[in-house]
Structures are given as structure tokens and as C-alpha cells.
Scaffold this motif. Structure first.
Motif, PDB file in Angstrom:
ATOM      1  N   TYR A  59       0.840  -1.200   0.000  1.00 28.48           N
ATOM      2  CA  TYR A  59       0.000   0.000   0.000  1.00 28.48           C
ATOM      3  C   TYR A  59       0.872   1.246   0.000  1.00 28.48           C
ATOM      4  N   TYR A  60       0.856   1.953  -1.119  1.00 26.26           N
ATOM      5  CA  TYR A  60       1.547   3.228  -1.238  1.00 26.26           C
ATOM      6  C   TYR A  60       0.698   4.160  -2.101  1.00 26.26           C
ATOM      7  N   MET A  61       0.955   5.452  -1.974  1.00 22.25           N
ATOM      8  CA  MET A  61       0.271   6.450  -2.806  1.00 22.25           C
ATOM      9  C   MET A  61      -1.251   6.350  -2.691  1.00 22.25           C
ATOM     10  N   ASP A  62      -1.685   6.031  -1.488  1.00 19.50           N
ATOM     11  CA  ASP A  62      -3.116   5.985  -1.183  1.00 19.50           C
ATOM     12  C   ASP A  62      -3.857   4.896  -1.953  1.00 19.50           C
ATOM     13  N   THR A  63      -3.160   3.817  -2.309  1.00 16.23           N
ATOM     14  CA  THR A  63      -3.840   2.737  -3.030  1.00 16.23           C
ATOM     15  C   THR A  63      -3.087   1.420  -2.843  1.00 16.23           C
ATOM     16  N   TYR A  64      -3.799   0.303  -3.004  1.00  9.17           N
ATOM     17  CA  TYR A  64      -3.160  -1.002  -3.001  1.00  9.17           C
ATOM     18  C   TYR A  64      -2.540  -1.241  -4.369  1.00  9.17           C
ATOM     19  N   ILE A  65      -1.336  -1.771  -4.360  1.00 10.22           N
ATOM     20  CA  ILE A  65      -0.603  -2.041  -5.594  1.00 10.22           C
ATOM     21  C   ILE A  65      -0.346  -3.541  -5.674  1.00 10.22           C
ATOM     22  N   TYR A  66      -0.748  -4.161  -6.783  1.00  9.33           N
ATOM     23  CA  TYR A  66      -0.590  -5.595  -6.988  1.00  9.33           C
ATOM     24  C   TYR A  66       0.441  -5.831  -8.095  1.00  9.33           C
ATOM     25  N   VAL A  67       1.412  -6.680  -7.824  1.00  6.77           N
ATOM     26  CA  VAL A  67       2.450  -6.979  -8.801  1.00  6.77           C
ATOM     27  C   VAL A  67       2.530  -8.493  -8.977  1.00  6.77           C
ATOM     28  N   ASN A  68       2.460  -8.929 -10.219  1.00  9.37           N
ATOM     29  CA  ASN A  68       2.527 -10.358 -10.536  1.00  9.37           C
ATOM     30  C   ASN A  68       3.613 -10.567 -11.585  1.00  9.37           C
ATOM     31  N   LEU A  69       4.614 -11.384 -11.252  1.00  7.64           N
ATOM     32  CA  LEU A  69       5.705 -11.683 -12.176  1.00  7.64           C
ATOM     33  C   LEU A  69       5.611 -13.135 -12.629  1.00  7.64           C
ATOM     34  N   TYR A  70       5.984 -13.400 -13.869  1.00  6.84           N
ATOM     35  CA  TYR A  70       6.028 -14.760 -14.403  1.00  6.84           C
ATOM     36  C   TYR A  70       7.485 -15.067 -14.768  1.00  6.84           C
ATOM     37  N   GLU A  71       8.076 -16.015 -14.035  1.00  3.61           N
ATOM     38  CA  GLU A  71       9.522 -16.219 -14.148  1.00  3.61           C
ATOM     39  C   GLU A  71       9.878 -17.662 -13.775  1.00  3.61           C
ATOM     40  N   LYS A  72      10.935 -18.181 -14.392  1.00  2.00           N
ATOM     41  CA  LYS A  72      11.402 -19.537 -14.078  1.00  2.00           C
ATOM     42  C   LYS A  72      12.276 -19.566 -12.829  1.00  2.00           C
ATOM     43  N   ASP A  73      13.004 -18.485 -12.609  1.00  2.00           N
ATOM     44  CA  ASP A  73      13.962 -18.421 -11.499  1.00  2.00           C
ATOM     45  C   ASP A  73      13.287 -17.830 -10.255  1.00  2.00           C
ATOM     46  N   LYS A  74      13.041 -18.669  -9.264  1.00  2.00           N
ATOM     47  CA  LYS A  74      12.343 -18.242  -8.054  1.00  2.00           C
ATOM     48  C   LYS A  74      13.111 -17.157  -7.308  1.00  2.00           C
ATOM     49  N   GLU A  75      14.416 -17.368  -7.129  1.00  2.00           N
ATOM     50  CA  GLU A  75      15.234 -16.406  -6.396  1.00  2.00           C
ATOM     51  C   GLU A  75      15.239 -15.046  -7.094  1.00  2.00           C
ATOM     52  N   LYS A  76      15.340 -15.063  -8.410  1.00  2.00           N
ATOM     53  CA  LYS A  76      15.351 -13.828  -9.191  1.00  2.00           C
ATOM     54  C   LYS A  76      14.018 -13.093  -9.052  1.00  2.00           C
ATOM     55  N   ALA A  77      12.924 -13.837  -9.123  1.00  2.00           N
ATOM     56  CA  ALA A  77      11.599 -13.235  -9.026  1.00  2.00           C
ATOM     57  C   ALA A  77      11.365 -12.629  -7.647  1.00  2.00           C
ATOM     58  N   GLU A  78      11.701 -13.358  -6.610  1.00  2.00           N
ATOM     59  CA  GLU A  78      11.477 -12.864  -5.253  1.00  2.00           C
ATOM     60  C   GLU A  78      12.346 -11.644  -4.955  1.00  2.00           C
ATOM     61  N   SER A  79      13.572 -11.638  -5.462  1.00  2.00           N
ATOM     62  CA  SER A  79      14.452 -10.479  -5.297  1.00  2.00           C
ATOM     63  C   SER A  79      13.880  -9.268  -6.035  1.00  2.00           C
ATOM     64  N   ALA A  80      13.333  -9.508  -7.228  1.00  2.00           N
ATOM     65  CA  ALA A  80      12.749  -8.431  -8.024  1.00  2.00           C
ATOM     66  C   ALA A  80      11.542  -7.816  -7.332  1.00  2.00           C
ATOM     67  N   LEU A  81      10.716  -8.643  -6.718  1.00  2.00           N
ATOM     68  CA  LEU A  81       9.528  -8.137  -6.022  1.00  2.00           C
ATOM     69  C   LEU A  81       9.918  -7.213  -4.869  1.00  2.00           C
ATOM     70  N   LYS A  82      10.984  -7.553  -4.180  1.00  2.00           N
ATOM     71  CA  LYS A  82      11.459  -6.693  -3.089  1.00  2.00           C
ATOM     72  C   LYS A  82      11.938  -5.347  -3.630  1.00  2.00           C
ATOM     73  N   GLU A  83      12.630  -5.384  -4.750  1.00  2.00           N
ATOM     74  CA  GLU A  83      13.132  -4.151  -5.362  1.00  2.00           C
ATOM     75  C   GLU A  83      11.982  -3.306  -5.894  1.00  2.00           C
ATOM     76  N   VAL A  84      10.955  -3.953  -6.438  1.00  2.00           N
ATOM     77  CA  VAL A  84       9.782  -3.240  -6.939  1.00  2.00           C
ATOM     78  C   VAL A  84       9.117  -2.458  -5.811  1.00  2.00           C
ATOM     79  N   GLU A  85       8.982  -3.089  -4.647  1.00  2.00           N
ATOM     80  CA  GLU A  85       8.381  -2.378  -3.517  1.00  2.00           C
ATOM     81  C   GLU A  85       9.239  -1.182  -3.107  1.00  2.00           C
ATOM     82  N   LYS A  86      10.549  -1.327  -3.171  1.00  2.00           N
ATOM     83  CA  LYS A  86      11.444  -0.213  -2.830  1.00  2.00           C
ATOM     84  C   LYS A  86      11.220   0.974  -3.775  1.00  2.00           C
TER      85      LYS A  86
END
Length: 339
Positions: free
Chosen positions: A42-69
Motif C-alpha cells: 500500500y503506497y500512494m493511497d492505493t493497493y498495488i498488486y504486482v505479478n511476475l512470471y519467471e522460471k527463477d524463483k530467487e530472481k523473481a522474489e528479489s525483483a519483487l522486493k526491489e519493486v516495492e522499494k
């Protein structure tokens, strides 16, 4: 002769069959390899949903953390109501007690203010980030469900102008409102980041600001456009797209009514009152920031003028939801419709 033709046709059909089956098997294999990874914040007064499609679990989870940043960063930079340590954000610009004549800004905030100012002329003055005082008055009015005082509204015509120079802003305590661009800009930056690290299959929904990458199954994403007259979040149309931004602006979520007239949160700086040309406008284009800004401009603008503006722009389409009986589209919008 006929035997040779028949033999050639059978050979062609067989090769075609093998290619189709091979492609189908390959696509199925790829789908099985790719997994979905998602998060919500929740940022900017709204819920934000992010969905990634990826083969590499570690890469995807790391990316999601960076997206939130990334979203957190732009939330703090564009926050008009709260200060943060070591950040010269919009709140600081308006409320600081510094005696410095010029304030140094984060490069991204400086760029966002500069870009936003450039749309004033295109919008014939309708898109104007200098009217933060006007936004504050109507925010309070919606919360209290009470029309603001006319004199108070007129006082907002006297505002502190925005002067930028070499990464700095003139310290005259300008009340800047980037609410119509912050989500679009942050979402654009997220999309760029994901593609840079090799994740090009994603869906982002930042409170009506949707950005999609490539489809995980070599198809096209189907995105629903919310019916502004529905209390249950029903949709009135679906569009299909890849690598596009689909952004909706409307006055159907934050508003109040007096004597049967609706007053929403999207304010026309020319009239000082909410715009009521249409219930919602949805814009489709490649750039999330442009889609965010244009959806606001088109909501504030007379529909005929808005259609004319869209026709002048490349790779931009729009749909206006005027009423249950009337929806107006730009020339190429129907190409995106999913039946």
C-alpha cells in the motif's frame, strides 16, 4: 501430375502439422517452466498488486522486493502530507523553514515536476500541478461531505509558482500536487527495471494504473475496465494487450452528493470545481506516465476536445464512459477490445 500435386500437398500438410504440434508442445513446456510470483503493498493511497512470471524463483522474489522499494521511494518523494528523514519531498517544499533561496531535489522528483509542468500547455491549463491548495480544500470537502466556501476557492488562484533550475527548486513554499502522475511515473520505472533485469512477463495494477509486459503464454492479457456505475466493481469492457499501459481516471470512487449532484476529487483548476463531462476515461498507450497524465486531462476536458487531442497523438486510444447508454471511443480503440 495429379499424383505429384497430391504428394506435395500431403507433405506440406504433414510439415505444417508437425510445426503446429511442435509449437504447441513447446508453449506448454514453457508454461510449465514459468511460475507466478506476486506481492501486494500500500503506497500512494492505493493497493498495488504486482505479478511476475519467471522460471527463477530467487530472481523473481528479489525483483519483487526491489519493486516495492521503487514504489516506496516515489511514495515518499511525492507525499504532500508527511516528511521523511533526509528527503526533500513535496511536504518539505511546501512547509520547510529553511532560509535557503533554492532547495536541492532528488533527481527523480525534479524530473517528475519538470515533466508535469510540460503538459500544462497541451491540456489548455487543465493539468496544473501548482494547485495543491485547491486539492486540499476539496479533499476536506469530500471527507466532510460539505461544499467549500466560495471565497476559499477563489483564494487558490493566488499560488506560488514553480521555478526550477539545475536540479533545484525556488524556495517559495509552492504547494505542488503530483497525485495525477506519481503512480504512473513509479509504475513506468518499475516496468523499466523489470525489463532491464530480464523479467518481461508481468502484470502491475496500481489502483487503476495497469501495466502489462509480455504474456507468459504467448497470448495477450485481458484487462477489465471497471463500470463506474457499479457498486460491486463490475466491468463494462475488456481489452487485450501486451506491453501496454491501461489507465483509468474517474470520479466514482471518491465523491459526495448534494441535492443529487455529484462532486468528485478530480478538480478543474479553471472552474475550481470537480469535472463532470464523463464518469470515467480509460487511456491505452505504451507509456504508463503518459497514460496517467492523459487520463486526467481527458477527464477534465470537454469530450469533443479530448477526442480531437487523442487523434493527434501517436499510439494513444481512449474510451469515455458517459453513462450506461453512452460510451465514446477514439478511432482505434476497438482494435483493443476483447469480445
Amino acid at each position: 501430375m495429379h499424383e505429384k500435386i497430391n504428394k506435395w500437398l500431403w507433405t506440406f500438410c504433414f510439415v505444417l502439422f508437425v510445426l503446429v504440434m511442435g509449437y504447441s508442445i513447446y508453449t506448454t513446456y514453457i508454461k510449465k517452466q514459468i511460475k507466478s510470483y506476486d506481492t501486494r503493498f500500500y503506497y500512494m493511497d492505493t493497493y498495488i498488486y504486482v505479478n511476475l512470471y519467471e522460471k527463477d524463483k530467487e530472481k523473481a522474489e528479489s525483483a519483487l522486493k526491489e519493486v516495492e522499494k521503487i514504489y516506496k521511494k516515489y511514495h515518499e518523494l511525492t507525499d504532500r502530507y508527511q516528511s521523511y528523514p533526509s528527503i526533500n519531498n513535496l511536504y518539505y517544499i511546501h512547509n520547510n523553514e529553511s532560509e535557503e533561496e533554492w532547495i536541492t531535489l532528488d533527481e527523480e522528483l525534479y524530473q517528475l515536476i519538470e515533466i508535469s509542468l510540460s503538459y500544462k500547455e497541451m491540456s489548455e491549463g487543465l493539468f496544473d500541478i501548482r494547485f495543491g491548495n485547491l486539492t486540499d480544500i476539496w479533499k476536506k470537502a469530500i471527507e466532510e461531505e460539505k461544499l467549500p466556501d466560495e471565497e476559499e476557492l477563489l483564494s487558490t488562484k493566488e499560488y506560488n509558482d514553480i521555478l526550477l533550475e539545475d536540479g533545484k527548486i525556488y524556495n517559495n513554499h509552492a504547494n505542488i500536487d503530483l497525485g495525477a502522475v506519481a503512480k504512473g511515473y513509479a509504475t513506468k520505472k518499475v516496468g523499466e527495471y523489470l525489463k532491464k533485469i530480464g523479467i518481461d512477463k508481468f502484470v502491475i495494477n496500481a489502483g487503476g494504473n495497469v501495466l502489462v509486459g509480455n504474456h507468459y503464454g504467448n497470448e495477450a492479457y485481458k484487462i477489465g475496465i471497471e463500470d463506474p456505475t457499479s457498486k460491486d466493481g463490475n466491468i463494462f469492457a475488456k481489452v487485450k494487450a501486451n506491453n501496454m499501459a491501461i489507465v483509468t481516471s474517474g470520479g466514482y470512487q471518491r465523491f459526495f452528493e448534494i441535492d443529487g449532484k455529484r462532486y468528485n476529487h478530480i478538480i478543474d483548476p479553471m472552474t475550481l470545481y470537480p469535472s463532470n463531462h464523463t464518469l470515467s476515461v480509460t487511456v491505452i498507450t505504451e507509456d504508463s506516465l503518459e497514460a496517467d497524465i492523459l487520463s486526467t486531462i481527458l477527464f477534465l476536458m470537454d469530450i469533443d476536445k479530448g477526442r480531437s487531442l487523442v487523434e493527434q497523438l501517436e499510439n494513444v486510444e481512449a474510451i469515455w464512459y458517459v453513462s450506461e447508454e453512452e460510451q465514446i471511443v477514439s478511432t482505434g480503440f476497438n482494435e483493443y477490445l476483447y469480445e
